[in-house]
Design a protein around this motif. Structure first.
Motif, PDB file in Angstrom:
ATOM      1  N   GLU A  31       0.838  -1.204   0.000  1.00 24.24           N
ATOM      2  CA  GLU A  31       0.000   0.000   0.000  1.00 24.24           C
ATOM      3  C   GLU A  31       0.870   1.250   0.000  1.00 24.24           C
ATOM      4  N   ARG A  32       1.956   1.216   0.782  1.00 20.26           N
ATOM      5  CA  ARG A  32       2.859   2.372   0.833  1.00 20.26           C
ATOM      6  C   ARG A  32       3.514   2.597  -0.533  1.00 20.26           C
ATOM      7  N   GLU A  33       3.879   1.516  -1.229  1.00 22.32           N
ATOM      8  CA  GLU A  33       4.452   1.649  -2.567  1.00 22.32           C
ATOM      9  C   GLU A  33       3.490   2.387  -3.495  1.00 22.32           C
ATOM     10  N   VAL A  34       2.217   1.986  -3.449  1.00 21.61           N
ATOM     11  CA  VAL A  34       1.210   2.617  -4.309  1.00 21.61           C
ATOM     12  C   VAL A  34       1.019   4.071  -3.925  1.00 21.61           C
ATOM     13  N   ARG A  35       0.906   4.336  -2.627  1.00 21.24           N
ATOM     14  CA  ARG A  35       0.716   5.726  -2.184  1.00 21.24           C
ATOM     15  C   ARG A  35       1.909   6.589  -2.592  1.00 21.24           C
ATOM     16  N   ASN A  36       3.102   6.042  -2.508  1.00 22.95           N
ATOM     17  CA  ASN A  36       4.293   6.804  -2.900  1.00 22.95           C
ATOM     18  C   ASN A  36       4.233   7.212  -4.368  1.00 22.95           C
ATOM     19  N   VAL A  37       3.835   6.262  -5.220  1.00 23.63           N
ATOM     20  CA  VAL A  37       3.765   6.556  -6.652  1.00 23.63           C
ATOM     21  C   VAL A  37       2.679   7.594  -6.934  1.00 23.63           C
ATOM     22  N   LEU A  38       1.510   7.435  -6.312  1.00 21.86           N
ATOM     23  CA  LEU A  38       0.424   8.400  -6.514  1.00 21.86           C
ATOM     24  C   LEU A  38       0.840   9.793  -6.056  1.00 21.86           C
ATOM     25  N   GLU A  39       1.513   9.868  -4.909  1.00 21.32           N
ATOM     26  CA  GLU A  39       1.967  11.165  -4.408  1.00 21.32           C
ATOM     27  C   GLU A  39       3.056  11.752  -5.296  1.00 21.32           C
ATOM     28  N   ALA A  40       3.893  10.877  -5.874  1.00 19.35           N
ATOM     29  CA  ALA A  40       4.942  11.356  -6.780  1.00 19.35           C
ATOM     30  C   ALA A  40       4.324  11.998  -8.017  1.00 19.35           C
ATOM     31  N   PHE A  41       3.285  11.382  -8.557  1.00 18.33           N
ATOM     32  CA  PHE A  41       2.596  11.980  -9.702  1.00 18.33           C
ATOM     33  C   PHE A  41       2.033  13.354  -9.334  1.00 18.33           C
ATOM     34  N   GLU A  42       1.435  13.446  -8.157  1.00 20.02           N
ATOM     35  CA  GLU A  42       0.860  14.725  -7.736  1.00 20.02           C
ATOM     36  C   GLU A  42       1.954  15.779  -7.575  1.00 20.02           C
ATOM     37  N   ARG A  43       3.091  15.399  -7.024  1.00 20.49           N
ATOM     38  CA  ARG A  43       4.204  16.342  -6.884  1.00 20.49           C
ATOM     39  C   ARG A  43       4.689  16.822  -8.240  1.00 20.49           C
ATOM     40  N   LEU A  44       4.819  15.888  -9.168  1.00 20.51           N
ATOM     41  CA  LEU A  44       5.294  16.264 -10.507  1.00 20.51           C
ATOM     42  C   LEU A  44       4.286  17.172 -11.205  1.00 20.51           C
ATOM     43  N   ASP A  45       3.002  16.875 -11.054  1.00 21.93           N
ATOM     44  CA  ASP A  45       1.971  17.736 -11.650  1.00 21.93           C
ATOM     45  C   ASP A  45       2.080  19.158 -11.098  1.00 21.93           C
ATOM     46  N   ASP A  46       2.286  19.267  -9.779  1.00 23.76           N
ATOM     47  CA  ASP A  46       2.435  20.594  -9.159  1.00 23.76           C
ATOM     48  C   ASP A  46       3.685  21.302  -9.676  1.00 23.76           C
ATOM     49  N   LEU A  69      10.483   5.159  -2.907  1.00 27.50           N
ATOM     50  CA  LEU A  69      10.983   4.159  -1.960  1.00 27.50           C
ATOM     51  C   LEU A  69      10.803   4.545  -0.491  1.00 27.50           C
ATOM     52  N   GLU A  70      10.556   5.807  -0.220  1.00 26.18           N
ATOM     53  CA  GLU A  70      10.547   6.280   1.161  1.00 26.18           C
ATOM     54  C   GLU A  70       9.492   5.553   1.994  1.00 26.18           C
ATOM     55  N   GLY A  71       9.926   4.974   3.096  1.00 28.96           N
ATOM     56  CA  GLY A  71       9.020   4.334   4.033  1.00 28.96           C
ATOM     57  C   GLY A  71       8.542   2.950   3.639  1.00 28.96           C
ATOM     58  N   VAL A  72       8.947   2.450   2.474  1.00 31.31           N
ATOM     59  CA  VAL A  72       8.487   1.133   2.028  1.00 31.31           C
ATOM     60  C   VAL A  72       9.116   0.027   2.863  1.00 31.31           C
ATOM     61  N   ASP A  73      10.421   0.128   3.123  1.00 38.81           N
ATOM     62  CA  ASP A  73      11.134  -0.875   3.915  1.00 38.81           C
ATOM     63  C   ASP A  73      12.094  -0.157   4.857  1.00 38.81           C
ATOM     64  N   PRO A  74      11.612   0.253   6.040  1.00 36.45           N
ATOM     65  CA  PRO A  74      12.446   1.027   6.967  1.00 36.45           C
ATOM     66  C   PRO A  74      13.726   0.324   7.392  1.00 36.45           C
ATOM     67  N   ASP A  75      13.743  -1.017   7.311  1.00 39.36           N
ATOM     68  CA  ASP A  75      14.909  -1.771   7.760  1.00 39.36           C
ATOM     69  C   ASP A  75      15.914  -2.033   6.648  1.00 39.36           C
ATOM     70  N   ALA A  76      15.610  -1.582   5.437  1.00 34.78           N
ATOM     71  CA  ALA A  76      16.494  -1.863   4.304  1.00 34.78           C
ATOM     72  C   ALA A  76      17.811  -1.103   4.447  1.00 34.78           C
ATOM     73  N   ALA A  77      18.874  -1.750   3.986  1.00 33.59           N
ATOM     74  CA  ALA A  77      20.183  -1.103   4.033  1.00 33.59           C
ATOM     75  C   ALA A  77      20.300  -0.030   2.956  1.00 33.59           C
ATOM     76  N   LEU A  78      19.491  -0.160   1.906  1.00 34.47           N
ATOM     77  CA  LEU A  78      19.533   0.802   0.818  1.00 34.47           C
ATOM     78  C   LEU A  78      18.860   2.102   1.242  1.00 34.47           C
ATOM     79  N   LYS A  79      19.478   3.207   0.911  1.00 33.89           N
ATOM     80  CA  LYS A  79      18.922   4.509   1.251  1.00 33.89           C
ATOM     81  C   LYS A  79      18.165   5.062   0.054  1.00 33.89           C
ATOM     82  N   PRO A  80      16.843   5.338   0.210  1.00 34.69           N
ATOM     83  CA  PRO A  80      16.076   5.886  -0.913  1.00 34.69           C
ATOM     84  C   PRO A  80      16.698   7.173  -1.455  1.00 34.69           C
TER      85      PRO A  80
END
Length: 329
Positions: A31-46, A69-80
């Motif tokens: 769900e967070r992945e989907v919300r991130n993408v939807l919010e990214a589209f809104e940011r780009l539109d703005d 990627l933000e908040g999708v996997d808080p424990d991941a070693a990869l930094k968004p």
């Protein structure tokens, strides 16, 4: 926009967009992945709306990755949003060294905003060329993100967002249509991976471009048809309301309006089936006498809203076609 491994359905994604869906804890990251993408589209539109001269940069491309990627996997070693620190091998393709990723993103951004993708013709005569160069730059941006593979995760989503941004900021593609190529890649995913692999393995860039352009053209045709159908429906609804307003307000006129609006464009309905087109219409006619339908049809035919023939009943929605812009060929 497709998200690799995300199993949420289209209906669930639509519910997330509407704000009335919450995934179980085990799938909350999806769900967070989907919300991130939807919010990214809104940011780009703005951003596109507020900045008429939005420029690409390595920082902006990294922001796109961070947003998805933000908040999708808080424990991941990869930094968004941070470029990768490891090597990449996909099949026989070996990605560039991790230490070169930032520099390559800078070069990519400069190239995409450079003279190669600016129209060469005079002002006013370059609209077709400008559109072609915009589409070309969007597809190449997508391809080069796949080649550079600058991030530990989310490269596909980042490439699609960058592609969307290039199309949207151009002013030559409506915001509602700027995601059509990304949608094409999702709908033809097997072919997408095949073309991407061929571009990497055989340097078949033209094959990838042809595939992407083909999808954009098909998407624009479908999008145009959907918009035209929507305009036709709105025009018809207004025409029906204006015509029915000439009759006194009564249960009969409300029933007749409901009958007309229940008829689908270009579909002839057998006379015995008309009264049951919708549950609402069936209830209305259940409360009337046996001759009511005949009187309603006569009134609507006299008003020019329907056509009655042996083949069935048809709405005269074709009357609205004269008020729509012709489709280009």
């Amino acid at each position: 926009m497709a998200i690799e491994g995300n199993t949420l359905t289209l209906e669930q994604v639509q519910s997330i967009y509407a704000g009335d869906f919450s995934a179980p804890q085990s799938r909350a990251y999806q769900e967070r992945e989907v919300r991130n993408v939807l919010e990214a589209f809104e940011r780009l539109d703005d951003m596109v709306t507020e900045d008429g001269d939005l420029r690409l940069s390595a920082e902006l491309i990294c922001d796109l990755n961070r947003w998805v990627l933000e908040g999708v996997d808080p424990d991941a070693a990869l930094k968004p949003g941070a470029t990768r620190t490891h090597s990449v091998v996909v099949g026989s393709y070996v990605g560039p060294s991790a230490r070169d990723c930032w520099h390559l993103l800078e070069r990519l951004a400069d190239w995409l905003d450079g003279d190669d993708f600016r129209p060469s013709g005079s002002e006013g005569d370059d609209s077709r060329e400008a559109f072609a160069r915009t589409v070309l730059s969007a597809l190449l941006a997508h391809l080069y993100i796949a080649w550079i593979h600058p991030f530990g995760d989310g490269n596909g989503r980042t490439a699609r967002l960058l592609e969307y941004l290039i199309l949207a900021r151009s002013g030559r593609v409506p915001l509602a249509a700027a995601n059509l190529m990304a949608n094409h890649f999702n709908l033809t995913r097997d072919r997408y991976y095949s073309r991407l692999a061929a571009a990497s393995r055989e340097r078949d860039v033209l094959g990838f471009l042809e595939y992407g352009i083909e999808g954009l053209v098909d998407g624009l045709v479908e999008h145009s048809a959907a918009v035209r159908a929507q305009h036709l429906g709105l025009a018809w609804q207004g025409y029906v309301a204006e015509t029915m307003a000439r009759f006194p307000t009564s249960p009969a006129s409300e029933r007749q309006r409901a009958l007309v609006m229940a008829l689908e464009p270009a579909v002839r309905v057998p006379r015995p089936d008309v009264a049951g087109l919708t549950p609402q219409l069936a209830q209305m006619y259940a409360r009337t006498g046996p001759r009511t339908l005949a009187r309603d049809l006569n009134r609507l035919e006299d008003a020019g809203l329907i056509e009655v023939s042996k083949e069935g009943i048809r709405a005269r929605i074709d009357l609205m076609s004269a008020f729509l812009l012709p489709t280009s060929t």
